[in-house]
Design a protein around this motif. Structure first.
Motif, PDB file in Angstrom:
ATOM      1  N   ALA A  98       0.822  -1.219   0.000  1.00 45.57           N
ATOM      2  CA  ALA A  98       0.000   0.000   0.000  1.00 45.57           C
ATOM      3  C   ALA A  98       0.853   1.264   0.000  1.00 45.57           C
ATOM      4  O   ALA A  98       0.356   2.345  -0.293  1.00 45.57           O
ATOM      5  N   SER A  99       2.145   1.117   0.295  1.00 47.53           N
ATOM      6  CA  SER A  99       2.995   2.301   0.411  1.00 47.53           C
ATOM      7  C   SER A  99       3.901   2.534  -0.796  1.00 47.53           C
ATOM      8  O   SER A  99       4.750   3.419  -0.754  1.00 47.53           O
ATOM      9  N   ILE A 100       3.714   1.790  -1.872  1.00 47.34           N
ATOM     10  CA  ILE A 100       4.617   1.976  -3.010  1.00 47.34           C
ATOM     11  C   ILE A 100       4.391   3.335  -3.663  1.00 47.34           C
ATOM     12  O   ILE A 100       3.279   3.866  -3.664  1.00 47.34           O
ATOM     13  N   GLN A 101       5.468   3.879  -4.200  1.00 52.69           N
ATOM     14  CA  GLN A 101       5.417   5.147  -4.927  1.00 52.69           C
ATOM     15  C   GLN A 101       6.284   4.997  -6.160  1.00 52.69           C
ATOM     16  O   GLN A 101       7.508   5.047  -6.073  1.00 52.69           O
ATOM     17  N   SER A 102       5.660   4.818  -7.293  1.00 48.48           N
ATOM     18  CA  SER A 102       6.376   4.579  -8.537  1.00 48.48           C
ATOM     19  C   SER A 102       6.755   5.883  -9.230  1.00 48.48           C
ATOM     20  O   SER A 102       6.071   6.902  -9.079  1.00 48.48           O
ATOM     21  N   ASN A 103       7.824   5.805 -10.009  1.00 54.57           N
ATOM     22  CA  ASN A 103       8.132   6.918 -10.904  1.00 54.57           C
ATOM     23  C   ASN A 103       7.056   6.977 -11.981  1.00 54.57           C
ATOM     24  O   ASN A 103       6.214   6.083 -12.078  1.00 54.57           O
ATOM     25  N   VAL A 104       7.048   8.029 -12.783  1.00 51.60           N
ATOM     26  CA  VAL A 104       6.016   8.206 -13.803  1.00 51.60           C
ATOM     27  C   VAL A 104       6.648   8.328 -15.187  1.00 51.60           C
ATOM     28  O   VAL A 104       7.830   8.612 -15.328  1.00 51.60           O
ATOM     29  N   PHE A 105       5.817   8.101 -16.209  1.00 53.98           N
ATOM     30  CA  PHE A 105       6.217   8.335 -17.593  1.00 53.98           C
ATOM     31  C   PHE A 105       5.145   9.191 -18.249  1.00 53.98           C
ATOM     32  O   PHE A 105       4.002   9.238 -17.787  1.00 53.98           O
ATOM     33  N   THR A 106       5.516   9.868 -19.307  1.00 55.00           N
ATOM     34  CA  THR A 106       4.598  10.752 -20.022  1.00 55.00           C
ATOM     35  C   THR A 106       4.327  10.182 -21.398  1.00 55.00           C
ATOM     36  O   THR A 106       5.244   9.713 -22.073  1.00 55.00           O
ATOM     37  N   MET A 107       3.056  10.216 -21.799  1.00 51.51           N
ATOM     38  CA  MET A 107       2.693   9.780 -23.149  1.00 51.51           C
ATOM     39  C   MET A 107       1.469  10.558 -23.621  1.00 51.51           C
ATOM     40  O   MET A 107       0.731  11.125 -22.807  1.00 51.51           O
ATOM     41  N   GLU A 108       1.292  10.565 -24.923  1.00 53.42           N
ATOM     42  CA  GLU A 108       0.111  11.199 -25.494  1.00 53.42           C
ATOM     43  C   GLU A 108      -1.087  10.295 -25.233  1.00 53.42           C
ATOM     44  O   GLU A 108      -1.095   9.122 -25.610  1.00 53.42           O
ATOM     45  N   TRP A 109      -2.093  10.868 -24.559  1.00 58.08           N
ATOM     46  CA  TRP A 109      -3.313  10.098 -24.275  1.00 58.08           C
ATOM     47  C   TRP A 109      -4.480  11.041 -24.138  1.00 58.08           C
ATOM     48  O   TRP A 109      -4.360  12.035 -23.448  1.00 58.08           O
ATOM     49  N   PRO A 110      -5.591  10.734 -24.784  1.00 58.94           N
ATOM     50  CA  PRO A 110      -5.822   9.645 -25.728  1.00 58.94           C
ATOM     51  C   PRO A 110      -4.973   9.799 -27.000  1.00 58.94           C
ATOM     52  O   PRO A 110      -4.490  10.894 -27.298  1.00 58.94           O
ATOM     53  N   PRO A 111      -4.837   8.691 -27.737  1.00 56.98           N
ATOM     54  CA  PRO A 111      -4.021   8.736 -28.956  1.00 56.98           C
ATOM     55  C   PRO A 111      -4.473   9.847 -29.907  1.00 56.98           C
ATOM     56  O   PRO A 111      -5.666  10.109 -30.057  1.00 56.98           O
ATOM     57  N   ARG A 112      -3.501  10.507 -30.508  1.00 59.19           N
ATOM     58  CA  ARG A 112      -3.712  11.573 -31.504  1.00 59.19           C
ATOM     59  C   ARG A 112      -4.498  12.765 -30.949  1.00 59.19           C
ATOM     60  O   ARG A 112      -5.086  13.528 -31.687  1.00 59.19           O
ATOM     61  N   SER A 113      -4.519  12.921 -29.619  1.00 58.55           N
ATOM     62  CA  SER A 113      -5.251  14.030 -28.999  1.00 58.55           C
ATOM     63  C   SER A 113      -4.372  15.259 -28.827  1.00 58.55           C
ATOM     64  O   SER A 113      -4.880  16.346 -28.592  1.00 58.55           O
ATOM     65  N   GLY A 114      -3.060  15.057 -28.872  1.00 54.86           N
ATOM     66  CA  GLY A 114      -2.146  16.150 -28.600  1.00 54.86           C
ATOM     67  C   GLY A 114      -1.968  16.431 -27.109  1.00 54.86           C
ATOM     68  O   GLY A 114      -1.206  17.301 -26.731  1.00 54.86           O
ATOM     69  N   LEU A 116      -0.635  15.437 -23.426  1.00 57.47           N
ATOM     70  CA  LEU A 116       0.337  14.594 -22.738  1.00 57.47           C
ATOM     71  C   LEU A 116      -0.152  14.346 -21.322  1.00 57.47           C
ATOM     72  O   LEU A 116      -0.586  15.271 -20.636  1.00 57.47           O
ATOM     73  N   GLN A 117      -0.109  13.091 -20.906  1.00 62.75           N
ATOM     74  CA  GLN A 117      -0.518  12.731 -19.553  1.00 62.75           C
ATOM     75  C   GLN A 117       0.581  11.916 -18.894  1.00 62.75           C
ATOM     76  O   GLN A 117       1.327  11.206 -19.562  1.00 62.75           O
ATOM     77  N   GLU A 118       0.661  12.011 -17.581  1.00 63.35           N
ATOM     78  CA  GLU A 118       1.613  11.217 -16.813  1.00 63.35           C
ATOM     79  C   GLU A 118       0.899  10.017 -16.210  1.00 63.35           C
ATOM     80  O   GLU A 118      -0.242  10.126 -15.752  1.00 63.35           O
ATOM     81  N   PHE A 119       1.611   8.889 -16.221  1.00 62.84           N
ATOM     82  CA  PHE A 119       1.103   7.642 -15.643  1.00 62.84           C
ATOM     83  C   PHE A 119       2.203   7.023 -14.799  1.00 62.84           C
ATOM     84  O   PHE A 119       3.384   7.138 -15.142  1.00 62.84           O
ATOM     85  N   PRO A 120       1.837   6.333 -13.713  1.00 64.24           N
ATOM     86  CA  PRO A 120       2.867   5.634 -12.938  1.00 64.24           C
ATOM     87  C   PRO A 120       3.396   4.448 -13.751  1.00 64.24           C
ATOM     88  O   PRO A 120       2.638   3.786 -14.466  1.00 64.24           O
ATOM     89  N   GLU A 121       4.683   4.206 -13.638  1.00 63.77           N
ATOM     90  CA  GLU A 121       5.254   3.048 -14.331  1.00 63.77           C
ATOM     91  C   GLU A 121       4.676   1.757 -13.754  1.00 63.77           C
ATOM     92  O   GLU A 121       4.452   0.792 -14.466  1.00 63.77           O
ATOM     93  N   VAL A 122       4.423   1.766 -12.457  1.00 65.24           N
ATOM     94  CA  VAL A 122       3.797   0.645 -11.749  1.00 65.24           C
ATOM     95  C   VAL A 122       2.587   1.207 -11.027  1.00 65.24           C
ATOM     96  O   VAL A 122       2.713   2.152 -10.262  1.00 65.24           O
ATOM     97  N   ASP A 123       1.401   0.636 -11.285  1.00 64.01           N
ATOM     98  CA  ASP A 123       0.221   1.187 -10.606  1.00 64.01           C
ATOM     99  C   ASP A 123      -0.160   0.428  -9.346  1.00 64.01           C
ATOM    100  O   ASP A 123      -0.925   0.918  -8.535  1.00 64.01           O
ATOM    101  N   ARG A 124       0.386  -0.773  -9.168  1.00 62.74           N
ATOM    102  CA  ARG A 124       0.163  -1.502  -7.921  1.00 62.74           C
ATOM    103  C   ARG A 124       1.154  -2.668  -7.808  1.00 62.74           C
ATOM    104  O   ARG A 124       1.707  -3.112  -8.802  1.00 62.74           O
ATOM    105  N   ALA A 125       1.324  -3.117  -6.592  1.00 65.13           N
ATOM    106  CA  ALA A 125       2.164  -4.278  -6.303  1.00 65.13           C
ATOM    107  C   ALA A 125       1.340  -5.222  -5.444  1.00 65.13           C
ATOM    108  O   ALA A 125       0.424  -4.801  -4.732  1.00 65.13           O
ATOM    109  N   GLU A 126       1.670  -6.496  -5.528  1.00 67.88           N
ATOM    110  CA  GLU A 126       0.877  -7.486  -4.800  1.00 67.88           C
ATOM    111  C   GLU A 126       1.762  -8.665  -4.408  1.00 67.88           C
ATOM    112  O   GLU A 126       2.602  -9.102  -5.187  1.00 67.88           O
ATOM    113  N   TRP A 127       1.543  -9.174  -3.201  1.00 74.31           N
ATOM    114  CA  TRP A 127       2.178 -10.417  -2.774  1.00 74.31           C
ATOM    115  C   TRP A 127       1.315 -11.568  -3.264  1.00 74.31           C
ATOM    116  O   TRP A 127       0.101 -11.549  -3.059  1.00 74.31           O
ATOM    117  N   VAL A 128       1.937 -12.542  -3.929  1.00 74.01           N
ATOM    118  CA  VAL A 128       1.184 -13.656  -4.509  1.00 74.01           C
ATOM    119  C   VAL A 128       1.856 -14.987  -4.164  1.00 74.01           C
ATOM    120  O   VAL A 128       3.065 -15.065  -3.964  1.00 74.01           O
TER     121      VAL A 128
END
Length: 160
Positions: A98-114, A116-128
């Motif tokens: 619950a305490s993870i904090q991922s770095n982010v990346f930037t990409m065009e979203w939605p496609p061809r919209s012009g 730019l949005q940031e997204f976490p490289e990892v959005d969750r982690a889980e013990w399995v």
């Protein structure tokens, strides 16, 4: 030359069985996908770069915490379907997912919209468990789980 990544498979023992920390990729393409998209925390490295140092760096970037400073167990390499070669190590430890904090990346979203949005490289982690991990992890990385269970010997026997 194929792309190369390095990562760390964190594990812990629970009730005599190993549990593995896997991460789910962030961004819009994986939002609704669960099976066979999870991975060990990893990242690409360039020629001449130390893969072990890359694995430690990527663990910290994707989870926001350094891996345990104990000895890393070499799990070798696997080749993923797209050709990428993943070199991995394992280390025993614990982490509050619950305490993870991922770095982010930037990409065009939605496609061809012009836009730019940031997204976490990892959005969750889980013990399995081994069984759940084999369902969720990228198929080529299943071998890393198997190698770790084998390396654990008697400690990992309850997982099989």
């Amino acid at each position: 030359m194929p792309a190369r990544s390095a990562g760390i498979l964190l594990f812990r023992m629970s009730g005599g069985r190993p549990e593995f920390l896997l991460v789910h990729p962030g961004g819009p393409f994986f939002r609704r996908k669960d099976k066979e998209v999870w991975s060990i925390p990893k990242g690409e490295y360039g020629e001449g770069e130390d893969p072990r140092a890359c694995a430690v760096r990527e663990f910290e970037e994707e989870l926001g915490k350094a891996p345990p400073s104990t000895r890393l167990l070499d799990l070798g390499e696997v080749r993923q379907a797209g050709g990428k070669i993943v070199t991995a190590w394992a280390v025993e430890g614990d982490l509050d997912t619950a305490s993870i904090q991922s770095n982010v990346f930037t990409m065009e979203w939605p496609p061809r919209s012009g836009q730019l949005q940031e997204f976490p490289e990892v959005d969750r982690a889980e013990w399995v468990s081994l069984e759940t991990g084999r369902e969720k992890i990228v198929p080529a990385q299943r071998l890393l789980l198997d190698r770790l269970v084998h390396a654990l010997g008697d400690r990992g026997d309850a997982a099989t």
